[in-house]
Design an enzyme around this catalytic site. Structure first.
Site, PDB file in Angstrom:
ATOM      1  N   CYS A  65      11.054 -33.070   0.418  1.00  0.00           N
ATOM      2  CA  CYS A  65      12.214 -33.038   1.320  1.00  0.00           C
ATOM      3  C   CYS A  65      13.530 -33.236   0.562  1.00  0.00           C
ATOM      4  CB  CYS A  65      12.057 -34.095   2.399  1.00  0.00           C
ATOM      5  SG  CYS A  65      12.239 -35.782   1.783  1.00  0.00           S
ATOM      6  N   ALA A  68      14.060 -36.598  -1.002  1.00  0.00           N
ATOM      7  CA  ALA A  68      13.303 -36.745  -2.253  1.00  0.00           C
ATOM      8  C   ALA A  68      14.087 -36.156  -3.423  1.00  0.00           C
ATOM      9  CB  ALA A  68      11.940 -36.069  -2.136  1.00  0.00           C
ATOM     10  N   ARG A  99       7.856 -41.208  -9.161  1.00  0.00           N
ATOM     11  CA  ARG A  99       8.119 -40.159 -10.155  1.00  0.00           C
ATOM     12  C   ARG A  99       8.116 -40.838 -11.520  1.00  0.00           C
ATOM     13  NH1 ARG A  99      13.281 -37.774 -11.526  1.00  0.00           N
ATOM     14  NH2 ARG A  99      13.251 -35.565 -11.988  1.00  0.00           N
ATOM     15  N   HIS A 199      19.171 -32.072  -4.547  1.00  0.00           N
ATOM     16  CA  HIS A 199      19.792 -32.071  -5.880  1.00  0.00           C
ATOM     17  C   HIS A 199      21.284 -31.802  -5.729  1.00  0.00           C
ATOM     18  CE1 HIS A 199      15.771 -30.078  -7.315  1.00  0.00           C
ATOM     19  NE2 HIS A 199      15.624 -31.374  -7.178  1.00  0.00           N
TER      20      HIS A 199
HETATM   21 FE1  CFM Z   1      13.967 -29.548 -12.437  1.00  0.00          FE
HETATM   22 FE2  CFM Z   1      11.617 -29.116 -12.044  1.00  0.00          FE
HETATM   23 FE3  CFM Z   1      13.089 -30.535 -10.311  1.00  0.00          FE
HETATM   24 FE4  CFM Z   1      12.450 -31.522 -12.736  1.00  0.00          FE
HETATM   25 FE5  CFM Z   1      10.265 -32.841 -11.709  1.00  0.00          FE
HETATM   26 FE6  CFM Z   1       9.536 -30.376 -11.013  1.00  0.00          FE
HETATM   27 FE7  CFM Z   1      10.945 -31.818  -9.322  1.00  0.00          FE
HETATM   28 MO1  CFM Z   1       8.488 -32.473  -9.836  1.00  0.00          MO
HETATM   29  S1  CFM Z   1      12.342 -29.772 -13.883  1.00  0.00           S
HETATM   30  S2  CFM Z   1      14.283 -31.554 -11.639  1.00  0.00           S
HETATM   31  S3  CFM Z   1      11.515 -33.369 -13.415  1.00  0.00           S
HETATM   32  S4  CFM Z   1      13.125 -28.467 -10.774  1.00  0.00           S
HETATM   33  S5  CFM Z   1       8.445 -31.865 -12.039  1.00  0.00           S
HETATM   34  S6  CFM Z   1       9.657 -28.331 -11.952  1.00  0.00           S
HETATM   35  S7  CFM Z   1       9.329 -30.551  -8.911  1.00  0.00           S
HETATM   36  S8  CFM Z   1      10.355 -33.799  -9.825  1.00  0.00           S
HETATM   37  S9  CFM Z   1      12.790 -31.467  -8.325  1.00  0.00           S
END
Ligand code: CFM
Length: 546
Positions: A65, A68, A99, A199
């Protein structure tokens, strides 16, 4: 359970796509068809995929989500900001240390709040009468206990639904406390279609409330910031080791092993190196517009890719001393990597992999598999956008839908006093002509072989179908997929948490990865998954009275 899979001995990607879609109602099938792409070499262009759209309700998605993405992914790895979840306790609890972003708080004066779970623990009465007072009390309590430099507030779904004004509470408390930067994130879980929206919400607030607060000149000759590296399993530590060995200073990592001050000083670096394009590319653009810091794409996953990235950084600074030092470091590090690769490769060569991870690893890790002689036959992102699949060229053509419009885009102008282009237009031009690419990323699709399957927002049903039909030697994804895949007799490697392993970045990381993948794909245990009586029911018995 009886399988509905047609017995195709050697199914083509088109057969597989048809088989998968065949299970869906027509409307769902039409939508999914655009997210399941058979890679083909088109004349001068990359095939188009649909991405960053809502998951169809009822489908068991691999996604997470928006909360997260904001609280866990971007803000999670920063140790000296107190992160308070405003919401029911479950959201705080399930995002607490789940994480594997690591931190180094060994310096005597370094604070580390990452091990705590801060939450307002909203109850029914707070939902009915509002939670703002409780939030202000929680901020006060955290301040009294720890006196942190910063307190961040994260909204969960109910907070958005009842309309608590978390930004007003944050502003009021910031003023009241005086020496603590309090800011809030409207990152309700439902705010976007995935964690990707989180993000963006996180990075916008970091840019508005943190970046640029400390103008003090940091030591170092070659100063970079590393954007989109989250120190999972210690990846960031390994990258920092290599950079340091080369004489490159990392001013700020967004956000692995980071601190409040790193964000505050990020604008003083002379180059931004972007690892995970999905989670942060817009921050690189904003830093360039506001402060004049150019950016390049790097990738430290894979020994070859790490060496290439170091060379790019050295080329940017253009100093022969640095260029030579980088070559020395590569020459020093590579023999150990090569030795393990040579040892393992006869056992891994020709094996196949599937990679379904969030937004960049499904691409980056193909490098490591290539170094093992393995072929990625299918890959996809949970939540990346079309530019991560097809390259940044598609950015001007991206459709803005109701969901993406929901996420704030901040307007950035050159800073009146601090905008300082690190390279002149002519210098940038000369570097580009010499092969250094600025603001460039071609995405995953062009680097995959034709005939491979690229699938966006894979779900549990499709994962199982793919594995049944294509039988890869290894499947890489996350904890939600792990056991259902292993039950099909295929080794599964978690590429989010690395199962307790890592680091996999850089040179030492490559060695760790080669060894683990060798063990996984060559283990005999997968052949014993069926009990003897399931394979060969030869035991028989009779009742005594017979
Ligand atoms: Fe970038 Fe990723 Fe992500 Fe990531 Fe991660 Fe991920 Fe993620 Mo899991 S590199 S920041 S450190 S998009 S592994 S492939 S899914 S937490 S949001």
């Amino acid at each position: 359970m009886p399988s509905m899979t047609k017995k195709l001995s050697n199914p083509s990607p088109a057969d597989i796509k048809e088989e998968i879609l065949g299970k869906y109602p027509p409307k769902v099938a039409r939508k999914r068809a655009k997210q399941i792409l058979i890679n083909e070499a088109l004349e001068n262009e990359t095939p188009e995929i649909t991405a960053n759209v809502r998951t169809i309700p009822g489908i068991i998605t691999m996604r997470g989500c928006t909360y997260a993405g904001c609280k866990g992914v971007i803000m999670g790895p920063t140790r000296d900001i107190v992160n308070i979840t405003h919401g029911p306790i479950g959201c705080g609890f399930y995002s607490w240390l789940t994480r594997r972003n690591q931190t180094d708080a060994s310096a005597p004066d370094s604070e580390n709040y990452m091990t705590y779970c801060f939450s307002t623990d909203m109850q029914d009465k707070d939902i009915i009468f509002g939670g703002e007072k409780k939030l202000a009390l929680a901020i006060q309590e955290a301040y009294d206990l720890f006196h942190p430099k910063g307190i961040a507030i994260f909204a969960t779904c109910p907070v958005g639904l009842i309309g608590d004004d978390i930004h007003a509470v944050a502003a009021k408390m910031k003023e009241k406390l005086g020496d603590c930067n309090v800011f809030a994130f409207s990152c309700e879980g439902y705010k976007g279609v995935s964690q990707s929206a989180g993000h963006h919400i996180a990075n916008n607030q970091v840019f508005k409330h943190l970046v640029g607060l400390n103008d003090e000149k940091k030591p170092g000759e070659y100063k970079i910031s590393l954007l989109g590296e989250y120190n999972i399993g210690g990846d960031g530590f390994e990258i920092d080791r290599i950079l340091k060995k080369c004489g490159i200073s990392n001013i700020a990592t967004f956000s692995g092993n980071s601190s409040y001050d790193q964000f505050a000083s990020a604008h003083t670096a002379d180059l931004n190196a972007v690892m995970c394009h999905r989670s942060i590319n817009y921050v690189a653009d904003m830093l360039e517009t506001k402060y004049g810091v150019p950016w390049i794409k790097v990738n430290f996953i894979g020994a070859g890719a790490a060496a290439k990235s170091l060379r790019k950084i050295a080329k940017y600074f253009g100093d022969q001393k640095l260029i030579d030092r980088v070559e020395e470091v590569i020459a020093e590090e590579m023999p150990a990597v090569q030795m393990v690769a040579d040892e393992v490769r006869p056992r891994t060569e020709g094996k196949t992999a599937m990679l379904f991870v969030g937004g960049s690893r499904a691409h980056h890790y193909q490098e490591l598999f290539k170094e093992l002689g393995m072929k990625t036959i299918s890959a996809g992102y949970e939540f990346a956008h079309r530019d991560d699949y097809e390259g940044r060229e598609v950015l001007p053509n991206l459709k803005v839908d109701a969901d993406s419009r929901n996420i704030e885009e901040i307007e950035v102008d050159p800073d009146e006093t601090r905008y300082n282009p690190r390279k002149s237009e002519a210098e940038l031009q000369a570097l580009s002509e010499a092969g250094l690419r600025f603001k460039g990323y071609d995405g995953m699709i062009p680097e995959m072989d034709s005939g491979t399957m690229v699938i966006d927002d894979l779900n549990q049903y499709e994962a199982e179908k793919l594995v049944e039909m294509l039988k890869p030697d290894i499947f890489c994804a996350g904890i939600k997929e792990k056991f259902s895949i292993q039950k099909l007799g295929i080794p599964m490697k978690q590429l989010h948490s690395y199962d307790s392993g890592g680091p996999y970045a850089g040179f030492r990381g490559a060695i760790n990865f080669y060894r683990e993948i060798d063990r996984l794909v060559n283990s005999k245990v997968w052949g014993y998954l069926k009990a003897p009586w399931q394979e060969n029911p030869e035991l028989s018995a009779t009742y005594v009275w017979e």
